[in-house]
Scaffold this motif. Sequence first.
Motif, mmCIF file in Angstrom:
data_model
loop_
_atom_site.group_PDB
_atom_site.id
_atom_site.type_symbol
_atom_site.label_atom_id
_atom_site.label_comp_id
_atom_site.label_asym_id
_atom_site.label_seq_id
_atom_site.Cartn_x
_atom_site.Cartn_y
_atom_site.Cartn_z
ATOM 1 N N UNK A 2 35.650 -16.316 33.915
ATOM 2 C CA UNK A 2 36.053 -14.955 33.624
ATOM 3 C C UNK A 2 36.845 -14.417 34.810
ATOM 4 N N UNK A 3 37.999 -13.854 34.536
ATOM 5 C CA UNK A 3 38.877 -13.357 35.583
ATOM 6 C C UNK A 3 39.115 -11.878 35.358
ATOM 7 N N UNK A 4 38.557 -11.050 36.228
ATOM 8 C CA UNK A 4 38.752 -9.605 36.124
ATOM 9 C C UNK A 4 39.947 -9.180 36.962
ATOM 10 N N UNK A 5 40.650 -8.177 36.494
ATOM 11 C CA UNK A 5 41.810 -7.661 37.214
ATOM 12 C C UNK A 5 42.013 -6.199 36.852
ATOM 13 N N UNK A 6 42.916 -5.555 37.590
ATOM 14 C CA UNK A 6 43.262 -4.176 37.273
ATOM 15 C C UNK A 6 42.693 -3.144 38.216
ATOM 16 N N UNK A 14 42.385 10.365 38.119
ATOM 17 C CA UNK A 14 43.321 9.372 37.627
ATOM 18 C C UNK A 14 42.682 8.365 36.689
ATOM 19 N N UNK A 15 43.481 7.381 36.305
ATOM 20 C CA UNK A 15 43.041 6.375 35.339
ATOM 21 C C UNK A 15 43.380 4.968 35.829
ATOM 22 N N UNK A 16 42.585 4.036 35.363
ATOM 23 C CA UNK A 16 42.840 2.615 35.570
ATOM 24 C C UNK A 16 42.371 1.877 34.322
ATOM 25 N N UNK A 17 42.993 0.728 34.067
ATOM 26 C CA UNK A 17 42.504 -0.134 32.997
ATOM 27 C C UNK A 17 42.183 -1.498 33.583
ATOM 28 N N UNK A 18 40.931 -1.883 33.442
ATOM 29 C CA UNK A 18 40.498 -3.199 33.882
ATOM 30 C C UNK A 18 40.611 -4.185 32.734
ATOM 31 N N UNK A 19 40.919 -5.412 33.085
ATOM 32 C CA UNK A 19 40.966 -6.494 32.100
ATOM 33 C C UNK A 19 40.072 -7.625 32.573
ATOM 34 N N UNK A 20 39.525 -8.338 31.633
ATOM 35 C CA UNK A 20 38.725 -9.515 31.944
ATOM 36 C C UNK A 20 39.126 -10.606 30.966
ATOM 37 N N UNK A 21 39.824 -11.600 31.479
ATOM 38 C CA UNK A 21 40.316 -12.690 30.643
ATOM 39 C C UNK A 21 39.419 -13.904 30.805
ATOM 40 N N UNK A 22 39.039 -14.476 29.689
ATOM 41 C CA UNK A 22 38.207 -15.671 29.704
ATOM 42 C C UNK A 22 39.073 -16.904 29.527
ATOM 43 N N UNK A 23 38.727 -17.931 30.235
ATOM 44 C CA UNK A 23 39.453 -19.195 30.099
ATOM 45 C C UNK A 23 38.452 -20.336 30.066
ATOM 46 N N UNK A 24 38.874 -21.431 29.529
ATOM 47 C CA UNK A 24 38.009 -22.598 29.486
ATOM 48 C C UNK A 24 37.150 -22.681 28.244
ATOM 49 N N UNK A 25 36.821 -21.546 27.675
ATOM 50 C CA UNK A 25 36.076 -21.515 26.434
ATOM 51 C C UNK A 25 36.321 -20.171 25.782
ATOM 52 N N UNK A 71 40.032 -7.917 22.733
ATOM 53 C CA UNK A 71 41.015 -8.577 21.888
ATOM 54 C C UNK A 71 40.600 -10.042 21.841
ATOM 55 N N UNK A 72 39.931 -10.422 20.783
ATOM 56 C CA UNK A 72 39.408 -11.789 20.702
ATOM 57 C C UNK A 72 40.518 -12.828 20.602
ATOM 58 N N UNK A 73 41.655 -12.450 20.080
ATOM 59 C CA UNK A 73 42.775 -13.386 20.023
ATOM 60 C C UNK A 73 43.243 -13.747 21.431
ATOM 61 N N UNK A 74 43.079 -12.810 22.354
ATOM 62 C CA UNK A 74 43.479 -13.050 23.746
ATOM 63 C C UNK A 74 42.286 -13.403 24.632
#
Length: 120
Positions: A2-6, A14-25, A71-74
């Motif tokens: 799991x890779x978190x960013x943002x 103010x505002x921020x949007x964090x993302x967490x992208x899963x890889x490998x599975x 976003x399960x597609x991503x």
Amino acid sequence: QLQASGGGLVQAGGSLRLSCAASGRTFSYYDMGWFRQAPGKEREFVSAIRWSGGSTIYADSVKGRFTISRDNAKNTVYLQMNSLKPEDTAVYYCAVTKFHYSDIDKYDWWGQGTLVTVSS
């Protein structure tokens, strides 16, 4: 993995949007959540979302200001953070659970954190 960013530095309000992208599975069929740990404090639950995206829960401290989505597609989960306060300053972590998303002590996989700093 799991890779978190943002994360970053933002002024109060103010505002921020964090993302967490899963890889490998794929985690499309797992509930996911966000947690945070402020300096000198224990890690705390922030928000979680069902695998389908159809249901969400929030800590009282962020309710009405933060929105979790996925976003399960991503293979990605997001945390939109609005009206940020200095007390939101923390390292934010995403996590995955094989159990129900409300079982906050049963998250199994953790990403590395992303630092959010809110200045007053």
